[in-house]
Design an enzyme around this catalytic site. Structure first.
Site, PDB file in Angstrom:
ATOM      1  NE  ARG A 209      13.168   2.195 -12.383  1.00 36.86           N
ATOM      2  CZ  ARG A 209      13.701   3.228 -11.710  1.00 36.86           C
ATOM      3  NH1 ARG A 209      14.999   3.389 -11.654  1.00 36.86           N
ATOM      4  NH2 ARG A 209      12.924   4.082 -11.083  1.00 36.86           N
ATOM      5  CG  HIS A 213      12.282  12.602 -20.805  1.00 38.16           C
ATOM      6  ND1 HIS A 213      10.967  12.644 -21.193  1.00 38.16           N
ATOM      7  CD2 HIS A 213      12.293  12.096 -19.543  1.00 38.16           C
ATOM      8  CE1 HIS A 213      10.209  12.214 -20.206  1.00 38.16           C
ATOM      9  NE2 HIS A 213      10.988  11.866 -19.194  1.00 38.16           N
ATOM     10  CG  HIS A 216      16.838   9.283 -21.360  1.00 41.53           C
ATOM     11  ND1 HIS A 216      15.720   9.951 -20.952  1.00 41.53           N
ATOM     12  CD2 HIS A 216      17.464   8.874 -20.236  1.00 41.53           C
ATOM     13  CE1 HIS A 216      15.666   9.956 -19.637  1.00 41.53           C
ATOM     14  NE2 HIS A 216      16.714   9.314 -19.174  1.00 41.53           N
ATOM     15  N   GLY A 301      24.740   4.135 -16.153  1.00 48.79           N
ATOM     16  CA  GLY A 301      24.713   5.522 -15.663  1.00 48.79           C
ATOM     17  C   GLY A 301      25.260   5.644 -14.257  1.00 48.79           C
ATOM     18  NE  ARG A 302      25.205  11.101 -10.481  1.00 50.16           N
ATOM     19  CZ  ARG A 302      25.921  11.650  -9.508  1.00 50.16           C
ATOM     20  NH1 ARG A 302      27.124  12.088  -9.741  1.00 50.16           N
ATOM     21  NH2 ARG A 302      25.428  11.769  -8.295  1.00 50.16           N
ATOM     22  CB  ALA A 305      19.819  -1.349 -11.103  1.00 52.14           C
ATOM     23  NE  ARG A 461      -6.772  -5.929  14.763  1.00 48.81           N
ATOM     24  CZ  ARG A 461      -7.681  -5.179  15.393  1.00 48.81           C
ATOM     25  NH1 ARG A 461      -8.191  -4.131  14.798  1.00 48.81           N
ATOM     26  NH2 ARG A 461      -8.079  -5.492  16.607  1.00 48.81           N
ATOM     27  CB  ILE A 487      -9.081   0.247  13.055  1.00 52.33           C
ATOM     28  CG1 ILE A 487     -10.442   0.381  13.753  1.00 52.33           C
ATOM     29  CG2 ILE A 487      -7.970   0.536  14.065  1.00 52.33           C
ATOM     30  CD1 ILE A 487     -10.644  -0.586  14.901  1.00 52.33           C
TER      31      ILE A 487
HETATM   32  S1  PPS Z   1      -9.166  -3.306  10.968  1.00 56.82           S
HETATM   33  O1  PPS Z   1      -8.228  -3.433  12.114  1.00 56.82           O
HETATM   34  O2  PPS Z   1      -8.854  -2.138  10.152  1.00 56.82           O
HETATM   35  O3  PPS Z   1      -9.204  -4.524  10.176  1.00 56.82           O
HETATM   36  O4  PPS Z   1     -10.582  -3.076  11.640  1.00 56.82           O
HETATM   37  P1  PPS Z   1     -11.948  -2.654  10.904  1.00 56.82           P
HETATM   38  O5  PPS Z   1     -12.184  -3.487   9.699  1.00 56.82           O
HETATM   39  O6  PPS Z   1     -11.941  -1.183  10.709  1.00 56.82           O
HETATM   40  O7  PPS Z   1     -13.044  -3.071  11.922  1.00 56.82           O
HETATM   41  C1  PPS Z   1     -13.167  -2.357  13.077  1.00 56.82           C
HETATM   42  C2  PPS Z   1     -14.609  -2.413  13.553  1.00 56.82           C
HETATM   43  O8  PPS Z   1     -14.881  -3.697  14.055  1.00 56.82           O
HETATM   44  C3  PPS Z   1     -15.421  -3.616  15.391  1.00 56.82           C
HETATM   45  N1  PPS Z   1     -14.566  -4.499  16.216  1.00 56.82           N
HETATM   46  C4  PPS Z   1     -13.291  -4.290  16.589  1.00 56.82           C
HETATM   47  N2  PPS Z   1     -12.427  -3.253  16.419  1.00 56.82           N
HETATM   48  C5  PPS Z   1     -11.192  -3.365  16.915  1.00 56.82           C
HETATM   49  N3  PPS Z   1     -10.730  -4.433  17.571  1.00 56.82           N
HETATM   50  C6  PPS Z   1     -11.542  -5.509  17.786  1.00 56.82           C
HETATM   51  N4  PPS Z   1     -11.093  -6.584  18.425  1.00 56.82           N
HETATM   52  C7  PPS Z   1     -12.882  -5.447  17.280  1.00 56.82           C
HETATM   53  N5  PPS Z   1     -13.911  -6.314  17.280  1.00 56.82           N
HETATM   54  C8  PPS Z   1     -14.924  -5.722  16.629  1.00 56.82           C
HETATM   55  C9  PPS Z   1     -15.453  -2.165  15.762  1.00 56.82           C
HETATM   56  O9  PPS Z   1     -16.804  -1.832  15.744  1.00 56.82           O
HETATM   57  C10 PPS Z   1     -14.762  -1.415  14.665  1.00 56.82           C
HETATM   58  O10 PPS Z   1     -15.548  -0.399  14.098  1.00 56.82           O
HETATM   59  P2  PPS Z   1     -15.268   1.182  14.252  1.00 56.82           P
HETATM   60  O11 PPS Z   1     -16.134   1.814  13.209  1.00 56.82           O
HETATM   61  O12 PPS Z   1     -13.799   1.437  14.003  1.00 56.82           O
HETATM   62  O13 PPS Z   1     -15.703   1.507  15.624  1.00 56.82           O
END
Ligand code: PPS
Length: 586
Positions: A209, A213, A216, A301-302, A305, A461, A487
Site C-alpha cells: 500500500r 523503494h 522493496h 513482512g514484520r 497490514a 454541529r 466552535i
Molecule cells: S458549531 O458548534 O461549530 O457547529 O458552531 P458554529 O457553526 O461555529 O456556530 C456558532 C455560532 O452560532 C451562534 N449560536 C450558538 N453557538 C453555540 N451554541 C448555541 N446553541 C448557539 N446558537 C447560536 C453563536 O453566535 C456562534 O458564533 P461565535 O462566532 O462562535 O460566537
C-alpha cells in the site's frame, strides 16, 4: 502493456492454474442480468458505501472465492471463532453488509435487495438469507484482537458502521466502473488465464500500500529468484490506511519500478480491496485472495497490514505474528509463505543486504517513512541509494515542499473567544503579502451559506464541522489556504477533519482558549445572557459541552494578548513549519 482480456467464463480456468481452488463467478448471464434490471424498481435498494462497493466487486469477480455473498450471522460467528467458514474452509475476515435500519425494515428473509452504486446503477441483487444485529464489540475483538478505538478498523466499526447487517447470496448485474488504470485491473480468472498462458506456474505475490523503494525492489527480486518464481506486484488500490500516499502516485511509481527488473519476470496488477488493517488475520486473508488470483507464494513482512501504534505507542500485533499464522496454514492453503526480510543499504558494499546478514563492521543505512516525509516537506535531497531517482521525482510531484502546498488553519473555541477576529487578522496579513489564495470559513458565514438548515444539536454541529472540513480539504488540495473558525466543540469530528485535510496538505489546529467568564463578559451578541436566562438552549459552555483539544498546535488566550500578537505567533508557527516564507510573518 500486457493484454489480459477477460476469458469467457471463470471456472474453466481453475483447472489450468495449479494454485487455488475453483473460482466463484457471481456475475449473472446477460439475459438474467437484463431480467434483474427490469425488476429494479420493485425492489428495496441500498446505496453502497465505497468500502462496500469494493467488497462487492471482489465477491462478484471471485477474488473472495469461495464466498458467494455477504456473510450471515452464523457464517460470521464461525469466522470469528475459528477463522473458518461453516464448511471448514479457511476464511479469517468477516465480510458483512451493514445497512440503515430504515432499509432493514423493508426487508424480510427470502426477499431481495438491490445494491446500487452512488449514481443509482444496480450492481447486484442480494437474496436475503439473514437480517441481524452484529455484536460490534465482539466482532472488533475477534477480527482485530482489540476493542479499542485507537485501532482504525475498530474505530470504523464503532463510528461508521450501521447496527443492522444483511447476509445472503449475490447475483452480480454489473461490475463497478473504474476509469483509472483500467488496463491494470484484472479479474482473478483473467489473471490466472494470462499467467497460465505465459507458462508461469510459480508466482510470488507482493502486496503493498506504499510506493516501492530500492529495499522493496531488492527484496522482491531476491524472493522471486530464491523461489525460482516470477513476481506479481499486486498493490491494493481500494481503501488503505488514512494518510497513505494516493494510489495514482503509487501506480506511477510501480510502473517505473517495473522497468528496473531484469528480463520478463514481473507483472503489475491492481487489487480493489478494502483493507481492514487486521494484522495476522488480514495476512492470511490476503494470501487466500492472492491464491484466487493464481499465485503460489506470498510475501509477508514484520507488521503485515498493521495499523501502526496504539495510544501507548505500542504495536497492536507482535512483530512476526502474521508470518507465523500464514506459516501454520500454508500447506492447507497451497500458498507458500515468503517471509519478508528487512533489507538495508550497506555503504561499504554499495548494495542491499538483509539486516540479519550485515557483517558487524558495516554500517547499514535505512530511511524511515517519517524521515522521507520530512525530506520531502523541506525540499531536501532524497538519496539515490534509498529510492530510484525516477521514483523520487514522482514523490516530489505528489508531495511538494511545504512552501508550495496548501494548508488549513482551524480555530476552535467558545463563542466570543476571539476565533473570528484572529481569523480576520490572519486573513488580512496573508492577503497583504498576496502570494496565495486565502478563503475564510467563519462559523457564522458558514452557517448562513453552507449549513443554513442546521441547528446546534451534537448531530448537526458534527455535520456542520464535517462540511467545513470537506471544503477546507478541497481548498488545501488545490494548494490554497483555508482559515476556519467554528466552535467545533467535539474532539472526534475535529480529528476527522484533521485526517481529511492532512491527506492533502498542512493542518494547524489553534485552540482559542479564552476562559468562559471572559467570553461571557464580552458577550458581543448577547447570547450568553440569553443562554443564562434560558432563552437559548444548548449553548456551548453554558448547557452544552466543549471538549478541549489535546492535539492543538497552538493554544491562544485572547485575554492575555492582542489580536496582532496572537496572529504573529500563528505566522511564526507557519513559517517554522515551512508553510510560509518569512514575508508573511512580517
Ligand atoms: S458549531 O458548534 O461549530 O457547529 O458552531 P458554529 O457553526 O461555529 O456556530 C456558532 C455560532 O452560532 C451562534 N449560536 C450558538 N453557538 C453555540 N451554541 C448555541 N446553541 C448557539 N446558537 C447560536 C453563536 O453566535 C456562534 O458564533 P461565535 O462566532 O462562535 O460566537
Amino acid at each position: 502493456m500486457t493484454d489480459f482480456s477477460d476469458p469467457p467464463a471463470a471456472d474453466s480456468f481453475s483447472l489450468i492454474a495449479p494454485h487455488g481452488g475453483a473460482l466463484v463467478d457471481l456475475m449473472a448471464a446477460p439475459d438474467r442480468a437484463a431480467a434483474l434490471r427490469a425488476e429494479q424498481r420493485d425492489l428495496p435498494s441500498w446505496v453502497l458505501t465505497q468500502r462496500q462497493m469494493l467488497d462487492l466487486e471482489l465477491l462478484m469477480v471471485g477474488g473472495f472465492s469461495p464466498l458467494r455473498g455477504f456473510q450471515t450471522a452464523a457464517e460470521v460467528a464461525s469466522v470469528c471463532e475459528s477463522m473458518r467458514l461453516p464448511d471448514g474452509a479457511l476464511w479469517p475476515i468477516p465480510v458483512t453488509l451493514d445497512i440503515e435500519p430504515s432499509t432493514a425494515e423493508r426487508l424480510e428473509v427470502g426477499g431481495r435487495l438491490a445494491l446500487l452504486d452512488g449514481e443509482g446503477v444496480m450492481l447486484a441483487v442480494l437474496h436475503v438469507e439473514d437480517l441481524w444485529e452484529p455484536d460490534i464489540e465482539a466482532l472488533a475483538e475477534a477480527t482485530f484482537g482489540t476493542r479499542k478505538a485507537d485501532h482504525p478498523g475498530v474505530r470504523h466499526l464503532l463510528t461508521r458502521s450501521n447496527r443492522v447487517a444483511v447476509g445472503g447470496r449475490i447475483e452480480g448485474v454489473e461490475r463497478p466502473q473504474h476509469y483509472d488504470f483500467a488496463e491494470l485491473r484484472h479479474t482473478p480468472a483473467a489473471l490466472r488465464a494470462w499467467l497460465a498462458g505465459r507458462g508461469w506456474s510459480r508466482i510470488v505475490a507482493f502486496q503493498t500500500r506504499n510506493p516501492m523503494h530500492r529495499a522493496h525492489f531488492e527484496m522482491t527480486l531476491r524472493a522471486a529468484q530464491r523461489h525460482d518464481a516470477k513476481l506479481l506486484i499486486h498493490p491494493v488500490v481500494g481503501a488503505t490506511k488514512a494518510g497513505d500516499l494516493d494510489h495514482y502516485t503509487r501506480v506511477r511509481c510501480y510502473r517505473k519500478v517495473l522497468a528496473r527488473y531484469p528480463g520478463s519476470m514481473v507483472e503489475l496488477s491492481l487489487l480493489p480491496l478494502a483493507m481492514r488493517m487486521a494484522g495476522p488475520r488480514e495476512a492470511l486473508w490476503h494470501a487466500i485472495v492472492r491464491k484466487n488470483y493464481g499465485c503460489s507464494h506470498f510475501i509477508v513482512g514484520r507488521d503485515h497490514a498493521g495499523p501502526g501504534l496504539d495510544a501507548q505507542h505500542r504495536p497492536f500485533y507482535p512483530p512476526y505474528a502474521a508470518q507465523e499464522l500464514l506459516r501454520r496454514h500454508q500447506d492447507e492453503l497451497g500458498v507458500e509463505l515468503v517471509a519478508f526480510e528487512r533489507m538495508v543499504y550497506v555503504e561499504e558494499r554499495d548494495g542491499y543486504l538483509p539486516a540479519s546478514e550485515c557483517p558487524p563492521e558495516t554500517r547499514p543505512l535505512d530511511l524511515s517513512g517519517s524521515e522521507l516525509r520530512r525530506r520531502l516537506d523541506l525540499g531536501l535531497e532524497i538519496p539515490t541509494w534509498f529510492t530510484f531517482p525516477e521514483i523520487a521525482d514522482e514523490l516530489r510531484r505528489s508531495r511538494p515542499p511545504r512552501g508550495q502546498r496548501g494548508f488549513t488553519v482551524f480555530f476552535t473555541g467558545l463563542s466570543g473567544a476571539g476565533k473570528s477576529t484572529l481569523a480576520k487578522v490572519l486573513l488580512a496579513r496573508l492577503l497583504e503579502v498576496g502570494e496565495r489564495s486565502v478563503t475564510l470559513l467563519d462559523g457564522d458565514i458558514v452557517r448562513r451559506h453552507l449549513s443554513s438548515e442546521l441547528g446546534f444539536s451534537k448531530e448537526h454541529r458534527d455535520i456542520n464541522v464535517r462540511r467545513i472540513g470537506f471544503v477546507a480539504s478541497e481548498i488545501t488540495k488545490n494548494r490554497g489556504i483555508a482559515l476556519c473558525a467554528p466552535i467545533a466543540p467535539y474532539d472526534a469530528v475535529r480529528r476527522e477533519v484533521r485526517e481529511m485535510v492532512e491527506e492533502r496538505g498542512g493542518f494547524v489546529l489553534v485552540h482559542v482558549a479564552t476562559p468562559l467568564d471572559v467570553c461571557a463578559d464580552r458577550d458581543r451578541k448577547g447570547l450568553y445572557a440569553a443562554a443564562r436566562a434560558g432563552r437559548i438552549k444548548g449553548f456551548t459552555g453554558i448547557d452544552d459541552p466543549y471538549e478541549e483539544p489535546a492535539d492543538a498546535e497552538l493554544v491562544i488566550d485572547t485575554a492575555e494578548c492582542t489580536p496582532d500578537e496572537a496572529v504573529d505567533r500563528i505566522l511564526e508557527h507557519l513559517e517554522e513549519e515551512g508553510y510560509l516564507q518569512s514575508a508573511a510573518a512580517g
